[in-house]
Design a protein around this motif. Structure first.
Motif, PDB file in Angstrom:
ATOM      1  N   TYR A   1       0.668  -1.149  -0.013  1.00  0.00           N
ATOM      2  CA  TYR A   1       0.024  -0.049  -0.029  1.00  0.00           C
ATOM      3  C   TYR A   1       0.660   1.317   0.115  1.00  0.00           C
ATOM      4  O   TYR A   1       0.560   2.423  -0.612  1.00  0.00           O
ATOM      5  CB  TYR A   1      -0.926  -0.191   1.144  1.00  0.00           C
ATOM      6  N   PRO A   2       1.986   1.515   0.663  1.00  0.00           N
ATOM      7  CA  PRO A   2       2.692   2.438   0.608  1.00  0.00           C
ATOM      8  C   PRO A   2       3.192   3.024  -0.866  1.00  0.00           C
ATOM      9  O   PRO A   2       3.446   3.959  -1.024  1.00  0.00           O
ATOM     10  CB  PRO A   2       3.890   2.310   1.595  1.00  0.00           C
ATOM     11  N   LEU A   3       3.422   1.831  -1.488  1.00  0.00           N
ATOM     12  CA  LEU A   3       3.821   2.150  -3.047  1.00  0.00           C
ATOM     13  C   LEU A   3       2.925   3.107  -3.787  1.00  0.00           C
ATOM     14  O   LEU A   3       3.159   3.617  -4.545  1.00  0.00           O
ATOM     15  CB  LEU A   3       4.150   0.961  -3.626  1.00  0.00           C
ATOM     16  N   ARG A   4       1.678   2.954  -3.346  1.00  0.00           N
ATOM     17  CA  ARG A   4       0.599   3.613  -3.943  1.00  0.00           C
ATOM     18  C   ARG A   4      -0.352   4.491  -3.064  1.00  0.00           C
ATOM     19  O   ARG A   4      -0.813   5.525  -3.660  1.00  0.00           O
ATOM     20  CB  ARG A   4      -0.437   2.590  -4.396  1.00  0.00           C
ATOM     21  N   HIS A   5      -0.087   4.722  -1.795  1.00  0.00           N
ATOM     22  CA  HIS A   5      -0.813   5.618  -0.903  1.00  0.00           C
ATOM     23  C   HIS A   5       0.345   5.938   0.209  1.00  0.00           C
ATOM     24  O   HIS A   5       0.003   5.835   1.454  1.00  0.00           O
ATOM     25  CB  HIS A   5      -2.079   4.903  -0.273  1.00  0.00           C
ATOM     26  N   ALA A   6       1.329   6.218  -0.038  1.00  0.00           N
ATOM     27  CA  ALA A   6       2.307   6.758   0.743  1.00  0.00           C
ATOM     28  C   ALA A   6       1.986   7.894   1.866  1.00  0.00           C
ATOM     29  O   ALA A   6       2.387   7.769   3.042  1.00  0.00           O
ATOM     30  CB  ALA A   6       3.696   7.096   0.454  1.00  0.00           C
ATOM     31  N   THR A   7       1.096   8.546   1.377  1.00  0.00           N
ATOM     32  CA  THR A   7       0.603   9.875   2.115  1.00  0.00           C
ATOM     33  C   THR A   7      -0.024   9.392   3.202  1.00  0.00           C
ATOM     34  O   THR A   7      -0.393  10.243   4.246  1.00  0.00           O
ATOM     35  CB  THR A   7      -0.338  10.753   1.402  1.00  0.00           C
ATOM     36  N   ILE A   8      -0.873   8.241   3.300  1.00  0.00           N
ATOM     37  CA  ILE A   8      -1.682   7.806   4.495  1.00  0.00           C
ATOM     38  C   ILE A   8      -0.891   7.367   5.634  1.00  0.00           C
ATOM     39  O   ILE A   8      -0.991   7.204   6.775  1.00  0.00           O
ATOM     40  CB  ILE A   8      -2.594   7.006   3.930  1.00  0.00           C
ATOM     41  N   PHE A   9       0.537   7.146   5.378  1.00  0.00           N
ATOM     42  CA  PHE A   9       1.572   6.578   6.267  1.00  0.00           C
ATOM     43  C   PHE A   9       2.405   7.802   7.329  1.00  0.00           C
ATOM     44  O   PHE A   9       3.156   8.044   6.587  1.00  0.00           O
ATOM     45  CB  PHE A   9       2.279   5.568   5.765  1.00  0.00           C
ATOM     46  N   THR A  10       1.786   8.106   8.280  1.00  0.00           N
ATOM     47  CA  THR A  10       2.620   9.007   8.991  1.00  0.00           C
ATOM     48  C   THR A  10       3.670   8.330   9.731  1.00  0.00           C
ATOM     49  O   THR A  10       3.860   7.101   9.834  1.00  0.00           O
ATOM     50  CB  THR A  10       1.873   9.496  10.331  1.00  0.00           C
ATOM     51  N   HIS A  11       4.645   9.322  10.006  1.00  0.00           N
ATOM     52  CA  HIS A  11       5.795   8.541  10.554  1.00  0.00           C
ATOM     53  C   HIS A  11       5.580   7.779  11.764  1.00  0.00           C
ATOM     54  O   HIS A  11       6.397   6.616  12.404  1.00  0.00           O
ATOM     55  CB  HIS A  11       6.824   9.552  11.109  1.00  0.00           C
ATOM     56  N   GLN A  12       4.545   8.310  12.813  1.00  0.00           N
ATOM     57  CA  GLN A  12       4.231   7.564  13.788  1.00  0.00           C
ATOM     58  C   GLN A  12       3.877   6.182  13.523  1.00  0.00           C
ATOM     59  O   GLN A  12       4.117   5.274  14.205  1.00  0.00           O
ATOM     60  CB  GLN A  12       3.282   8.183  14.662  1.00  0.00           C
ATOM     61  N   PHE A  13       2.898   5.946  12.658  1.00  0.00           N
ATOM     62  CA  PHE A  13       2.427   4.698  12.001  1.00  0.00           C
ATOM     63  C   PHE A  13       3.459   4.031  11.620  1.00  0.00           C
ATOM     64  O   PHE A  13       3.329   2.671  11.864  1.00  0.00           O
ATOM     65  CB  PHE A  13       1.221   5.049  11.070  1.00  0.00           C
ATOM     66  N   VAL A  14       4.404   4.477  10.744  1.00  0.00           N
ATOM     67  CA  VAL A  14       5.505   3.433  10.328  1.00  0.00           C
ATOM     68  C   VAL A  14       6.163   3.058  11.457  1.00  0.00           C
ATOM     69  O   VAL A  14       6.591   1.874  11.692  1.00  0.00           O
ATOM     70  CB  VAL A  14       6.444   4.364   9.623  1.00  0.00           C
ATOM     71  N   THR A  15       6.468   3.727  12.567  1.00  0.00           N
ATOM     72  CA  THR A  15       7.455   3.190  13.809  1.00  0.00           C
ATOM     73  C   THR A  15       6.388   2.138  14.642  1.00  0.00           C
ATOM     74  O   THR A  15       6.826   1.339  14.979  1.00  0.00           O
ATOM     75  CB  THR A  15       7.481   4.494  14.860  1.00  0.00           C
ATOM     76  N   GLN A  16       5.206   2.517  14.559  1.00  0.00           N
ATOM     77  CA  GLN A  16       4.149   1.245  15.199  1.00  0.00           C
ATOM     78  C   GLN A  16       4.165  -0.004  14.248  1.00  0.00           C
ATOM     79  O   GLN A  16       4.085  -1.117  14.859  1.00  0.00           O
ATOM     80  CB  GLN A  16       2.811   2.055  15.244  1.00  0.00           C
ATOM     81  N   ILE A  17       4.255   0.063  13.184  1.00  0.00           N
ATOM     82  CA  ILE A  17       4.284  -1.017  12.275  1.00  0.00           C
ATOM     83  C   ILE A  17       5.615  -1.547  12.424  1.00  0.00           C
ATOM     84  O   ILE A  17       5.596  -3.123  12.625  1.00  0.00           O
ATOM     85  CB  ILE A  17       4.318  -0.641  10.678  1.00  0.00           C
ATOM     86  N   GLY A  18       6.657  -1.079  12.486  1.00  0.00           N
ATOM     87  CA  GLY A  18       8.027  -1.475  12.706  1.00  0.00           C
ATOM     88  C   GLY A  18       7.966  -2.223  14.001  1.00  0.00           C
ATOM     89  O   GLY A  18       8.670  -3.471  14.341  1.00  0.00           O
TER      90      GLY A  18
END
Length: 310
Positions: free
Chosen positions: A122-139
């Motif tokens: 999804y980031p490849l197509r909808h990168a704008t919906i992924f905040t840095h906080q959300f990325v940290t949570q995913i990691g």
């Protein structure tokens, strides 16, 4: 299950055979393996350097690519140097605890790699919906899930299996089931938990990724512009090819170790080695060279960029 009279109690050192049946030619097999390993390390390191040095690439999509790159470097490095040492220098001995660590590390990294494929769709197509906080949570979730599911494999071997028939592993690296099969005790619990982890991680991820690509391809075919469809389709097909080769090799390795007694060991070991090496080798080429922004910055880095050339 009774324990054989000839057993070894908690061995401190194990011996890796390499590729049974191909011992005389595995020095030559090591050459393409080494070449792929070097490409994987150099390619992923360049990917990390480019993304880190260019502020315009500090976006969720590229952060996910960094996570994938770190995973690939760790995955390849946890296995390949020791494997090449066996092939070329007959350095076949490995400490028991190091062998367990090698297995658990590759297991965690593989679980992370599976999650990267899910997260990258999804980031490849909808990168704008992924905040840095959300990325940290995913990691954080990725690491926790991997540790919670895979760590018991190590504990079940370390604290449950005390007696072993032999210290010789007929494999080129410390694969989980290859170690378990050395035991002179009942290994049913280890087998069942291994199956549980495989189907929990791989089964869920495979289904999720497959559904994601079906939805993506459905959207692509509904695009009105032909050029947009072709461009999106080109990217998707490349990713799908990597996705399928990854899972085909993964499932082949997994099932042959448990149910493929009729398959020659060298076939299984070659495929399982490729399963660990091919994704780190291909990922920087596909996700790096096929991404225009990264490709342009790579050209700039090597000092031959011409803004008028597209």
């Amino acid at each position: 299950m009774s324990i054989s009279n000839i057993t070894i109690f908690m061995p401190s050192v194990l011996t890796l055979v390499g590729i049974p049946g191909l011992e005389t030619v595995q020095c030559w097999i090591g050459i393409p393996f080494c070449a792929m390993y070097l490409v994987a390390i150099i390619g992923n390191c360049l990917l990390l350097i480019i993304i880190k040095s260019e502020r315009n690439l500090h976006e969720p999509m590229y952060i996910f690519l960094c996570m994938l790159g770190v995973t690939d470097i760790g995955l390849a490095t946890s296995i390949m140097p020791k494997m090449l040492g066996i092939f070329w220098f007959h350095m076949s001995e490995i400490y028991f605890d190091s062998c367990l660590f090698q297995g658990i590390e590759s297991g965690i990294l593989l679980a992370m790699a599976l999650d990267r494929y899910v997260a990258i769709c999804y980031p490849l197509r909808h990168a704008t919906i992924f905040t840095h906080q959300f990325v940290t949570q995913i990691g954080t979730v990725v690491v926790l899930r991997a540790a919670i599911l895979v760590a018991p494999c190590l504990l079940l071997i370390k604290f449950r299996l005390k007696f072993y028939h032999t210290t010789t592993i007929s494999h080129s690296y410390c694969e989980h089931m290859a170690i378990v099969k050395l035991a002179a005790e009942n290994i049913q619990v280890n087998k069942i938990y291994g199956l549980f982890v495989a189907f929990t991680v791989a089964g869920f991820d495979f289904t999720f990724i497959l559904l994601s690509y079906i939805l993506i391809l459905t959207t692509v075919f509904l695009l009105p512009q032909r050029e947009a469809r072709l461009k999106a389709l080109d990217t998707c097909i490349t990713h799908i090819c990597i996705f399928f080769q990854f899972y085909c090799l993964a499932f082949f390795s997994f099932f042959t170790h448990r149910f493929g007694s009729h398959i020659p060991p060298y076939i299984h070991i070659l495929f399982s080695s490729m399963y660990l090496l091919v994704p780190p080798f291909l990922n920087p080429l596909v996700y790096g060279l096929k991404t225009k922004q990264i490709r342009n910055y790579a050209v700039i880095m090597f000092g031959s960029y011409n803004p008028h050339i597209h």
